[in-house]
Structure formats: C-alpha cells, structure tokens
Write a protein that holds these residues in place. Structure first.
Motif, mmCIF file in Angstrom:
data_model
loop_
_atom_site.group_PDB
_atom_site.id
_atom_site.type_symbol
_atom_site.label_atom_id
_atom_site.label_comp_id
_atom_site.label_asym_id
_atom_site.label_seq_id
_atom_site.Cartn_x
_atom_site.Cartn_y
_atom_site.Cartn_z
ATOM 1 N N ILE A 1 0.845 -1.211 0.000
ATOM 2 C CA ILE A 1 0.000 0.000 0.000
ATOM 3 C C ILE A 1 0.879 1.261 0.000
ATOM 4 O O ILE A 1 0.573 2.249 -0.670
ATOM 5 C CB ILE A 1 -0.994 -0.003 1.196
ATOM 6 N N GLU A 2 2.007 1.223 0.721
ATOM 7 C CA GLU A 2 2.926 2.372 0.730
ATOM 8 C C GLU A 2 3.550 2.566 -0.651
ATOM 9 O O GLU A 2 3.686 3.703 -1.118
ATOM 10 C CB GLU A 2 4.024 2.146 1.788
ATOM 11 N N ARG B 1 3.937 5.353 -5.985
ATOM 12 C CA ARG B 1 3.764 5.369 -7.451
ATOM 13 C C ARG B 1 2.796 6.470 -7.871
ATOM 14 O O ARG B 1 3.025 7.181 -8.844
ATOM 15 C CB ARG B 1 3.232 4.016 -7.949
ATOM 16 N N LYS B 2 1.710 6.599 -7.124
ATOM 17 C CA LYS B 2 0.708 7.617 -7.469
ATOM 18 C C LYS B 2 1.267 9.029 -7.235
ATOM 19 O O LYS B 2 0.962 9.947 -7.988
ATOM 20 C CB LYS B 2 -0.583 7.389 -6.671
ATOM 21 N N LEU C 1 -6.712 4.292 -3.188
ATOM 22 C CA LEU C 1 -5.732 3.251 -3.467
ATOM 23 C C LEU C 1 -6.418 1.910 -3.700
ATOM 24 O O LEU C 1 -7.391 1.582 -3.043
ATOM 25 C CB LEU C 1 -4.729 3.138 -2.304
ATOM 26 N N LYS C 2 -5.870 1.144 -4.650
ATOM 27 C CA LYS C 2 -6.480 -0.156 -4.991
ATOM 28 C C LYS C 2 -6.146 -1.209 -3.952
ATOM 29 O O LYS C 2 -6.945 -2.089 -3.672
ATOM 30 C CB LYS C 2 -5.975 -0.621 -6.370
ATOM 31 N N THR C 3 -4.917 -1.142 -3.395
ATOM 32 C CA THR C 3 -4.502 -2.149 -2.414
ATOM 33 C C THR C 3 -5.476 -2.151 -1.244
ATOM 34 O O THR C 3 -6.060 -3.160 -0.892
ATOM 35 C CB THR C 3 -3.065 -1.860 -1.902
ATOM 36 N N LYS C 4 -5.637 -1.005 -0.611
ATOM 37 C CA LYS C 4 -6.695 -0.747 0.385
ATOM 38 C C LYS C 4 -6.647 0.753 0.685
ATOM 39 O O LYS C 4 -5.638 1.406 0.422
ATOM 40 C CB LYS C 4 -6.515 -1.581 1.652
#
Length: 237
Positions: free
Chosen positions: A101-102, A107-108, A133-136
């Motif tokens: 997630i970090e 990246r974003k 975020l897609k991860t969570k």
C-alpha cells in the motif's frame, strides 16, 4: 580491459561501504571521503581523480549489476553520488522496505509529480489519493506519516507542503522513469540528466534544469533556446 585490471583496494571498499550506507552522498562529501579513504589506506591520492577512482569500483561492481552513478540536484545543481542496482527495475528496490500500500501511494505520488507542469505535487493532492488506493484505502493521517518516511529515506523532498522527487530517487530511477513516462519525461538539454523540475522551450519543447538555465543564460541579455535559437520565454531564475 584496463579498468577491470585495476585493483579494488581497501580504500575503494571503504568508499563503497559509506556510499551504500548513506543512500546518497553530496559531491563535496564524496571528494572528502575519497581523500580520507586513500590516506587511511596509504594509497595514491589525487584530488582530481575521483571519477577514475569510482570507475575502478564500477568495473568490479559490473558483474553484480550495480553501479555508482552521478546525478545533479535539481535545486542547486550540485553533484551527488548514489549506488544503483541495475538488475532491479521499477520500484522493486523499495519493495523490501515498504508495504504494498505504501508503494502504491509512492507510485501515485510519482505520477502526480512527473505529470505536473513544475515537477511538484501538493500535499493536499497526494493525501486526496489516500482513499483511492487499490490495495486498500489509507487514512490521511497514515498517508502523512508515510510521506514523512519517504522524505526521511530520501525518495521525496518537501518544501512548504509541496513534494518533488529527491535527487537519490532521480539517480536510482532515471531509467524506469524515462521508459514508463516516455511522453512527458525528458532529459536536460545541457547536462543530459533526467529533468523533473525544468523549464521548457515553447518552440521546440526541450527542457532544462533550473540550475542549468541559470548557468547557460548567465550574462546573456536576450536568452535564446540552445536548440532552436528562438527567444526563451520563461523567466530565467
């Protein structure tokens, strides 16, 4: 190959160890370190031979797909040195230090910085990404803490709530950025390093770092583009 034949001394090894532990080393510090390592190891020292000294180390790092690489600070144009792992692509170098997630937040953030006009992204814009975020999803307080760590680890630089890529990040990820942002990433027309914070010619589209702009146009009454010779319409710093 003469370089490969050059012996890797304890002075070279000591220099490499310090660079690895620092993450990135400013040019004047690297020169002091070069002198200190040579004198400690009682080997020949010449103040103008730092690049040769580093070339010897690089020749021995080559089979390990590593390299000491030189880059310039986009802020003040000063040289810096960092050890780059050529075998690792994308942000895989960071994968052992950060969670998924970090890394997604990084990246974003990188997207925002590279796609911006001035090479900066505001903390507000970055924190607004935290819940997309897609991860969570990440809470804003959590995202603020992560950004702080990226700054401490010298992947990002922050000034008055605006973030840009740290010199270390630019040196280590230059190839990744140039191949993944082909439409927008450009090299400086003067020093040929990746330029994130830059001025761009309105006529031909070349870019130049601000310190390179300063040096190139110093003393010129009417600044003209070094490539197309059209009037340089940006305010020269």
């Amino acid at each position: 190959n003469n370089l490969m034949a050059a012996q890797m001394t304890n002075a070279h090894r000591r220099f490499l160890q310090v660079l690895l532990s620092n993450g990135i080393t400013e040019g004047s510090e690297a020169r002091k370190l070069h002198q200190h390592c040579c004198e400690t190891d009682k080997v020949y020292y010449a103040h103008d031979k730092l690049d040769d000294f580093i070339s010897t180390i690089n020749s021995h790092l080559q089979p390990l797909f590593m390299q000491i690489r030189k880059g310039i600070s986009e802020d003040d144009g000063r040289a810096h040195y960092a050890v780059v792992n050529l075998a690792e692509t994308e942000v895989t170098k960071m994968a052992s230090d950060y969670t998924e997630i970090e890394l997604e937040l990084f990246r974003k953030t990188m997207d925002l910085i590279i796609l911006s006009e001035n090479g900066f992204a505001s903390s507000t814009d970055i924190l607004n990404l935290a819940d997309q975020l897609k991860t969570k999803k990440m809470k804003k307080k959590e995202a603020e803490q992560v950004l702080k760590v990226f700054v401490e680890d010298k992947w990002l630089s922050e000034k008055n709530g605006e973030y840009t890529l740290h010199t270390r990040c630019i040196i280590e990820m230059e190839r990744y950025i140039l191949s993944n942002y082909q439409d927008v990433a450009r090299k400086c027309n003067i020093c040929h390093s990746l330029a994130i914070q830059s001025q761009v010619c309105e006529s031909c589209g070349i870019g130049m770092h601000l310190p390179c702009v300063r040096k190139y146009f110093r003393g010129q009454t009417e600044p003209r583009c070094p490539k197309c010779n059209e009037f340089w319409s940006c305010d020269t710093p």
